[in-house]
Design a protein around this motif. Structure first.
Motif, PDB file in Angstrom:
ATOM      1  N   LEU A  84       0.816  -1.217   0.000  1.00 17.45           N
ATOM      2  CA  LEU A  84       0.000   0.000   0.000  1.00 17.45           C
ATOM      3  C   LEU A  84       0.853   1.273   0.000  1.00 17.45           C
ATOM      4  N   ARG A  85       1.969   1.268   0.724  1.00 19.78           N
ATOM      5  CA  ARG A  85       2.829   2.460   0.738  1.00 19.78           C
ATOM      6  C   ARG A  85       3.493   2.663  -0.628  1.00 19.78           C
ATOM      7  N   TYR A  91      -0.289   5.213  -0.494  1.00 20.06           N
ATOM      8  CA  TYR A  91      -0.864   5.347   0.847  1.00 20.06           C
ATOM      9  C   TYR A  91       0.250   5.679   1.846  1.00 20.06           C
ATOM     10  N   LEU A  92       0.637   6.935   1.862  1.00 20.46           N
ATOM     11  CA  LEU A  92       1.778   7.378   2.677  1.00 20.46           C
ATOM     12  C   LEU A  92       1.543   7.145   4.160  1.00 20.46           C
ATOM     13  N   VAL A 141      -3.137  -3.224  10.389  1.00 22.00           N
ATOM     14  CA  VAL A 141      -3.501  -4.597  10.025  1.00 22.00           C
ATOM     15  C   VAL A 141      -3.704  -5.394  11.307  1.00 22.00           C
ATOM     16  N   SER A 142      -4.862  -6.028  11.458  1.00 19.72           N
ATOM     17  CA  SER A 142      -5.161  -6.852  12.633  1.00 19.72           C
ATOM     18  C   SER A 142      -5.738  -8.188  12.171  1.00 19.72           C
ATOM     19  N   PRO A 185      -6.476   4.420   7.060  1.00 19.61           N
ATOM     20  CA  PRO A 185      -6.650   5.606   7.907  1.00 19.61           C
ATOM     21  C   PRO A 185      -7.778   6.503   7.413  1.00 19.61           C
ATOM     22  N   GLU A 186      -8.404   7.231   8.340  1.00 17.14           N
ATOM     23  CA  GLU A 186      -9.549   8.085   8.035  1.00 17.14           C
ATOM     24  C   GLU A 186      -9.229   9.092   6.932  1.00 17.14           C
ATOM     25  N   SER A 187      -7.989   9.579   6.907  1.00 20.00           N
ATOM     26  CA  SER A 187      -7.633  10.638   5.959  1.00 20.00           C
ATOM     27  C   SER A 187      -7.675  10.175   4.515  1.00 20.00           C
ATOM     28  N   VAL A 188      -7.623   8.867   4.262  1.00 19.57           N
ATOM     29  CA  VAL A 188      -7.590   8.393   2.876  1.00 19.57           C
ATOM     30  C   VAL A 188      -8.702   7.402   2.592  1.00 19.57           C
TER      31      VAL A 188
END
Length: 822
Positions: free
Chosen positions: A246-247, A251-252, A259-260, A288-291
């Motif tokens: 993802l990074r 997805y910075l 991950v769980s 994350p909420e921001s993305v």
């Protein structure tokens, strides 16, 4: 006579004291009354002993020949007799006070403070080491006693049980049973693994459609797999894999903490599958909420800046020159670099999604140019919080660099050292295109026995100069493949060299011109291709008696005379290397494979008139060669302990000549024997086949070239002791030989199937390696086991009172080398 007796008895008395002091129990608390013995692990069937043994930090003291005597503990106790810890602590306080006083006196002089700090840092480190580890006898020669402590053993058993649980044995248990023998206690760890847990099904729950599709598209080699045993490490590896995927796709802000796992262990196995326990795994990925809206981070701008050296106040660096090339902003001060070449190294591009991998690859590519002292990467976010402004800042290395190297040459057959000196000169960024020019001047004097013997040692002089110009790209017409290989650390090296050797028997020169391409697609693979590799060999003077020796050897089938003819050697060569060995750190399981293919005289086949043109320039006496040569070297490394390893190696190759001379250049032959081959034989003196050693009239052996090589080595490496560096040992078995393939060779030299096995030489021996981290000094002692020249087993013919007598059928052959043999 009496003095010698007293010295001998003193040593006996000292050794007895060491033995007794190591056997006797030192008065201590009840919990430290017995030495810790060896540990054994019993009952485990699936998990290896080595995995569980690695969880036991306490290791027993070394014993003498397996007997209940601990000589290293005795040496430690001997050192304790005259060790005063309080005195050493006072020394630390005294040095600290002196340092503080001098620092106060020179507090207004930064340069003096820096020198004072460096000087006292070393003194304090040594003084503190004596406090923590004791005197020389205690910390270097001796070994602190290791006692049996029940609480530590209980902790070890608990760690083993947790390790088993983490590896899918949820019902496992570990106990222990101490066993007292003499003055030590052995610990038997009793393991009951019971049923292992298998993963039945894996489902991914990702609440972002775009992230879900990205993870699904990159799910070819997941760490978690169905029908595999539950393994706690695999869960952490899967976290890292998802984070990386993802990074690398923009997805910075994503991290492995997002991950769980949800484990369903309530599954009832079918009656036919009662040996296993099954679980289902749900992988939850929380973006994350921001993305969550699916927006990824994009690169707004890329900046590359050359910074001045740290602390520099030179006004030249105050002037800034900024240019834009392919959308990237470059800022230079005093030093300028080609923006076109830098552009091929920078993978972070404006308008592209953020990628952690491209960021790291860019740093690596810039570092590999050998132009910058360090490469720093940073970024800022724009006002929207979605755009990234990337900054690469570098400090260049010095443009001019001079280095020297002096030492002694010690060649095994010669035994007399001779001095040598190297002078290296480097110019960086020669044409502002990140090119490096390197020149190396080497001169040496070696004290060597003459080929003709006479019991004398002669002086051999050698002078060589090699120059090369290295480009950080592939120099090809029309920039072919430059863009495709830009991220593979491409290099083109153009070299010119000259070598001069002056010996009593001859004077010889060699002029070499080469052009080599290299590229490295991964950290484990390396390719080299030389389209131009020319050598002009010229023997200017040959003494008459040496010429007679060459003629005599020629009649025996030895092609040494080829090395002393004026020759023109041209070839095209290619080699590939695959290496999984770690450059640093402990030995690990690894593989090494190298294959080299070479075609000599290829251009003579394509352009037949080229030979006449070369003769017109250099003379009619030149000899030309046409040949094909290949060589393959495979090595396998198995880690057998913290400092032990087992290594296997197979090395083979062949050369075929088809030119007018029907022989290859002497340098292209294969040889067996020596420190990197069969160590029981002198360098290059084994074979070919079952032929006996070739001797000069004065009984000096001559090199034995062959056209086919096959050799194998097995070696066990372990650790002995640490003294300024690691002193390691090796036990080895070597086997192999060389043979000739041409029809002119004698029967004893030819490779024939019916006598192949009888002509495999076998040797064994041991080695001592002194590892000082920056280099390894190696001594290998080889003994012949089977000699094909004698066609018999010769190990029993070794005479201990004549170990180093080379006139015997078997002797102890000493090899001196730098670095490991393979």
């Amino acid at each position: 006579m009496n003095i010698n007796c007293k010295i001998t008895y003193s040593w006996y008395f000292f050794l007895i004291l060491v033995g007794l002091s190591s056997c006797a129990r030192k008065p201590a608390s009840q919990s430290k009354s017995y030495y810790l013995g060896t540990s054994s692990i019993k009952g485990n069937e699936i998990i290896n002993d080595s995995e569980l043994d690695a969880l036991i930090p306490q290791k027993p003291n070394r014993r003498l020949l397996g007997l209940p005597f601990f000589p290293y503990v005795g040496l430690y106790r001997f050192g304790e007799l005259f060790y005063n810890r309080e005195e050493k602590q006072r020394k630390v306080i005294e040095i600290t006070q002196k340092y503080q006083n001098e620092s106060r006196i020179n507090e207004n002089s930064p340069k003096k403070l820096e020198r004072i700090q460096r000087r006292y840092a070393k003194k304090l480190e040594k003084a503190q080491t004596r406090v923590d580890q004791g005197n020389f006898w205690m910390r270097v020669l001796g070994e602190a006693p290791v006692y049996f402590v029940q609480s530590e053993v209980t902790q070890n058993a608990e760690k083993m049980q947790k390790y088993l649980y983490n590896n899918g044995f949820f019902e496992a248990s570990v106990g222990y049973k101490p066993d007292t023998i003499f003055n030590r206690i052995r610990v038997n760890y009793l393991v009951s693994e019971k049923r292992p847990t298998m993963i039945r099904d894996i489902k991914y729950q990702i609440r972002n459609d775009l992230a879900d599709s990205i993870v699904a598209a990159n799910n070819k080699n997941p760490s978690l797999q169905t029908k595999k045993r539950y393994d706690g490490d695999s869960f952490e590896e899967e976290r890292i894999r998802i984070e990386t995927v993802l990074r690398n796709e923009g997805y910075l802000g994503f991290s492995r903490q997002n991950v769980s796992y949800l484990i369903n262990d309530t599954i009832t196995n079918a009656a036919t599958d009662s040996l296993f326990k099954s679980v289902d795994v749900q992988v939850r990925v929380d973006v994350p909420e921001s993305v969550k809206s699916g927006e990824r981070f994009k690169i707004n701008s890329v900046h590359f800046e050359v910074l001045p050296p740290t602390g520099s106040t030179d006004p030249r660096y105050a002037r800034k020159d900024t240019v834009n090339f392919q959308g990237i902003n470059y800022t230079f001060s005093d030093k300028r670099f080609s923006t076109r070449i830098l552009d091929s190294k920078i993978q972070v591009r404006p308008g592209a999604f953020y990628s952690q991998q491209r960021e790291r690859d860019t740093q690596q590519q810039l570092s590999l140019t050998d132009q910058f002292r360090f490469v720093n990467y940073s970024y800022t976010l724009d006002s929207t919080g979605r755009g990234i402004n990337s900054f690469f800042k570098v400090i260049p290395l010095e443009k001019y660099q001079i280095s020297t190297d002096v030492g002694l040459n010690v060649i095994q057959l010669q035994g007399a050292p001779g001095p040598f000196a190297n002078l290296s000169y480097k110019i960086r960024n020669v044409f502002n295109g990140l090119e490096n020019f390197e020149a190396n001047l080497r001169g040496g004097i070696e004290l060597v026995p003459g080929f003709l013997g006479y019991g004398s040692v002669y002086r051999s002089e050698e002078i060589g100069i090699n120059t090369s110009l290295i480009f950080p790209r592939l120099l090809t017409p029309g920039s072919i493949l430059q863009r495709q290989t830009a991220f593979y650390n491409p290099r083109t090296q153009v070299g010119l060299g000259y070598n001069y050797v002056n010996r009593p028997e001859y004077t010889r020169t060699n002029v070499k011109v080469a052009m080599t391409y290299s590229w490295q697609p991964t950290n484990r693979t390396l390719f080299n291709l030389s389209l131009v590799d020319l050598n002009i060999l010229n023997t200017q003077n040959i003494r008459s008696d040496f010429q007679q020796l060459l003629n005599s050897l020629r009649e025996q089938g030895n092609n040494l005379y080829n090395s002393f003819q004026r020759s023109f050697v041209s070839d095209i060569n290619f080699n590939f290397t695959y290496n999984t060995n770690a450059l640093m750190g402990p030995q690990r399981n690894a593989r090494y494979f190298r294959v080299a293919i070479e075609s000599g005289g290829t251009t003579l086949n394509i352009l037949p008139k080229q030979e006449n043109l070369i003769k017109n320039v250099f003379g009619d006496s030149l000899q030309f060669y046409k040949y094909v040569r290949w060589n393959a070297d495979y090595r396998r490394y198995w880690r057998a302990g913290r400092r032990s390893a087992f290594i296997a190696r197979v090395n083979t190759g062949a050369v075929y000549s088809y030119g007018d001379s029907k022989v290859p250049p002497y340098e292209k032959y294969f040889f067996a024997g020596g420190s990197n081959s069969l160590r029981a034989w002198l360098p290059r003196r084994l074979g070919p086949g079952s032929s006996p050693p070739r001797l000069t009239p004065d009984n000096l052996s001559i090199e034995s070239p062959g056209e086919f090589l096959l050799e194998g080595n097995l070696e066990w490496r372990g650790h002995l002791v640490r003294f300024l560096g690691d002193i390691n040992y090796a036990l080895f078995i070597d086997a192999g030989n060389v043979w000739n393939l041409n029809s002119q060779a004698t029967e004893s030299q030819k490779l024939e199937a019916d006598k192949f096995l009888k002509e495999i030489a076998i040797g064994t021996g041991f080695g001592i390696r002194y590892d000082l981290s920056f280099f390894v000094l190696r001594f290998d002692f080889g003994i012949k086991v089977y000699d094909p020249a004698l066609n018999r087993f010769v190990l029993d013919e070794l005479e201990f009172n004549k170990l180093f007598n080379r006139r015997q059928s078997n002797f102890l052959n000493v090899n001196l080398g730098v670095g490991y043999p393979f």
